[in-house]
Design an enzyme around this catalytic site. Structure first.
Site, PDB file in Angstrom:
ATOM      1  N   LEU A  89      -1.496  -0.724  -1.077  1.00 61.95           N
ATOM      2  CA  LEU A  89      -2.698  -0.621  -1.901  1.00 61.95           C
ATOM      3  C   LEU A  89      -3.527   0.585  -1.473  1.00 61.95           C
ATOM      4  CD1 LEU A  89      -3.705  -4.395  -1.891  1.00 61.95           C
ATOM      5  CD2 LEU A  89      -2.653  -3.125  -3.767  1.00 61.95           C
ATOM      6  N   ASP A 189      -9.525 -17.041   6.936  1.00 60.49           N
ATOM      7  CA  ASP A 189      -9.891 -16.057   7.963  1.00 60.49           C
ATOM      8  C   ASP A 189     -10.702 -14.956   7.290  1.00 60.49           C
ATOM      9  OD1 ASP A 189     -10.086 -14.796  10.409  1.00 60.49           O
ATOM     10  OD2 ASP A 189      -8.071 -13.930  10.345  1.00 60.49           O
TER      11      ASP A 189
END
Length: 280
Positions: A89, A189
């Protein structure tokens, strides 16, 4: 670990011509691959069972129902080294408000129980995700208690902390008694290192540790280390308002992440743990 041409040639990708090491956190070896069809992101665990990335793959699939995540291109094992290939990405800048709305969409995905159908046994703090009907049972027995036990075993605990923890533990049971807690899909997380914006500004979540639990557990993580602005919380609340009293409960969820850091990094997090414990 240096990836040989022979190793790279066994990846199920079109003509890998380069593998450049990049930062991949403290658990994985990470590389930016150049292939004939463009870049890819490779994570490798040398001499590790092929199941190593199964929880992450399942987590990305689950999150992908509601938010942008990197696409899983391949996973497997080569010469005993387990790998995961993800879409690479290109990053840019985006709106914290949009990020808040995206996380709220994730939390709208629900399950009948608390937990997940796979454990996360990666790293130094294994997490068991056995399904539970009661959130307090899951959170105490499968998250907090194991960290306290580990701290005891490694000389990071004492009588004062145990006495305070016993009180906090009872307070968690009391405050959740009668609360309607929905088993929401959680990233697990959610700190600033685990979100990004793509080059067109799309909020994207990475490196999940998913479970179905109280959504306030995810929100608590966003409040510990920074990286989430007021616009994030506004975006979230405009989509999925917090329940009354949520701010009073957040310290009991911050405790989990601080106990994890106490176990991983030692007494430098002891003061923060003591502060939470002292609140009761």
């Amino acid at each position: 670990m240096e990836l040989t041409a022979a190793w790279l040639a066994q990846l199920p990708l079109p003509q890998v011509t380069a593998a450049i090491p990049v930062s991949g956190g403290d658990i994985n070896l990470a590389f930016r691959l150049t292939t004939s069809e463009g870049p890819a992101f490779l994570l490798v665990q040398p001499q590790t069972p092929a199941s190593f990335y199964s929880h992450e793959v399942a987590g990305l699939k689950a999150l992908g129902q509601a938010v942008n995540v990197p696409e899983v291109l391949a996973t497997g094992s080569i010469d005993g080294d387990t790998y995961l290939v993800l879409e690479f990405l290109e990053t840019g800048h985006g709106s914290q408000y949009d990020l808040g709305q995206a996380v709220a969409r994730v939390h709208r995905i629900t399950a009948p129980q608390f937990g997940f159908d796979q454990d996360n046994l990666v790293g130094k703090l294994p997490k068991h995700n056995d399904w539970q009907d009661d959130w307090s049972t899951f959170y105490l027995q499968q998250r907090l208690d194991p960290l306290v036990q580990r701290a005891q075993q490694h000389g990071l605990w004492n009588e004062q902390r145990q006495t305070a923890y016993d009180r906090v533990r009872q307070n968690i049971l009391t405050e959740n008694d009668g609360r309607h807690i929905v088993p929401s899909l959680l990233h697990g997380d959610l700190w600033s290192g685990n979100y990004l914006f793509t080059d067109d500004g799309t909020p994207t979540l990475i490196d999940p540790d998913v479970l179905y639990g109280d959504r306030e557990f995810d929100i608590a993580m966003t409040t510990i280390f920074g990286g989430f602005s007021a616009d994030f919380y506004k975006g979230y609340q405009d989509s999925y308002p917090f329940d009354a009293g949520y701010a009073d409960r957040l310290p009991h969820y911050q405790l989990y992440y601080l106990l994890a850091h106490l176990n991983l990094f030692g007494e430098e997090y002891g003061g923060a743990v003591n502060e939470i414990l002292s609140r009761g």
